[in-house]
Design an enzyme around this catalytic site. Structure first.
Site, short mmCIF file in Angstrom:
data_model
loop_
_atom_site.label_atom_id
_atom_site.label_comp_id
_atom_site.label_asym_id
_atom_site.label_seq_id
_atom_site.Cartn_x
_atom_site.Cartn_y
_atom_site.Cartn_z
CE LYS A 20 4.11 -4.94 -1.70
NZ LYS A 20 5.29 -5.74 -1.24
CE1 TYR A 60 8.52 -3.73 -5.29
CE2 TYR A 60 6.80 -4.88 -6.50
CZ TYR A 60 7.26 -4.27 -5.33
OH TYR A 60 6.44 -4.20 -4.23
CB THR A 102 11.17 -5.98 3.79
OG1 THR A 102 11.58 -4.66 3.44
CG2 THR A 102 10.83 -6.77 2.53
CG ASN A 130 5.56 -7.30 2.10
OD1 ASN A 130 4.88 -7.13 1.10
ND2 ASN A 130 6.84 -6.98 2.16
CG HIS A 133 5.48 -0.24 -2.68
ND1 HIS A 133 6.77 -0.69 -2.82
CD2 HIS A 133 5.46 1.05 -3.13
CE1 HIS A 133 7.51 0.29 -3.35
NE2 HIS A 133 6.74 1.35 -3.55
CD GLU A 144 8.22 3.52 -5.83
OE1 GLU A 144 9.18 2.77 -5.64
OE2 GLU A 144 7.47 3.92 -4.91
#
Ligand code: UDP
Ligand code: MG
Length: 166
Positions: A20, A60, A102, A130, A133, A144
């Site tokens: 991310k 998402y 998570t 975090n 993914h 995805e």
């Protein structure tokens, strides 16, 4: 005699893993890639991409309606991400285990060195930052992969495979 397995684990299973924007900015790309390499997974797709909010809303889609959804999209669109596909035995579940929970506060860090815990447990504190993914099922992995790599995936032989699998 061994009991018949109730599910089949595939050596060819693929998972979508993404560093991310905070993971990219914090210089953790190499560390995260290194963990998947070291475990024996095969890298089959990789690119740096600054995704649009529209694209991220598709990624998402399941979370639309959650209170954190707008801030999640804003966070994910705040800089480039590293989109990857890794292939190997039980890749989806193993990828999730390597990520950690998570909420990084619930993931234990490595005991002896930063390299031995989970990714989130070693590098993050906040659920909204975090750093990575990982697909949560084979079905979402395929969805995805199609979303992030519409151009398709390079095919090649992983020469290490004969040393990693029986
Ligand atoms: N997230 C958040 N607040 C929450 C739950 C999730 O900001 O209370 C963010 C977090 O970045 C998480 C992402 O939304 O990684 C997707 O949520 P999901 O429940 O799918 O967690 P994941 O599959 O990433 O572990
Ligand atoms: Mg998820």
């Amino acid at each position: 005699p061994h009991p018949t397995p109730t599910f089949a684990m595939s050596v060819d299973e693929r998972t979508y893993i993404m560093v991310k924007p905070d993971g990219v900015q914090r210089g953790l790309v190499g560390n995260i890639i290194g963990r998947f390499e070291q475990r024996g997974f095969k890298l089959i797709a990789l690119k740096l991409v600054h995704a649009t909010p529209e694209h991220l809303e598709k990624h998402y889609a399941d979370l639309k309606g959650k209170a954190f959804f707008p801030s999640l999209i804003q966070y994910m669109a705040s800089g480039p991400v590293v989109a990857m596909v890794w292939q190997g035995l039980d890749a989806v579940k193993t990828g999730r285990a390597m990520l950690g929970t998570t909420n990084p506060l619930q993931s234990s860090p490595g005991q002896y060195s930063f390299a031995y815990g989970t990714i989130r447990g070693d590098f993050a504190l906040a659920v909204g930052r975090n750093i990575c993914h990982g697909s949560d099922s084979v079905e979402s992995a395929e969805k995805e992969i199609g979303l992030w790599f519409p151009e398709g995936i390079v095919q090649y032989t992983h020469d290490q495979a004969k040393w990693i699998f029986e």
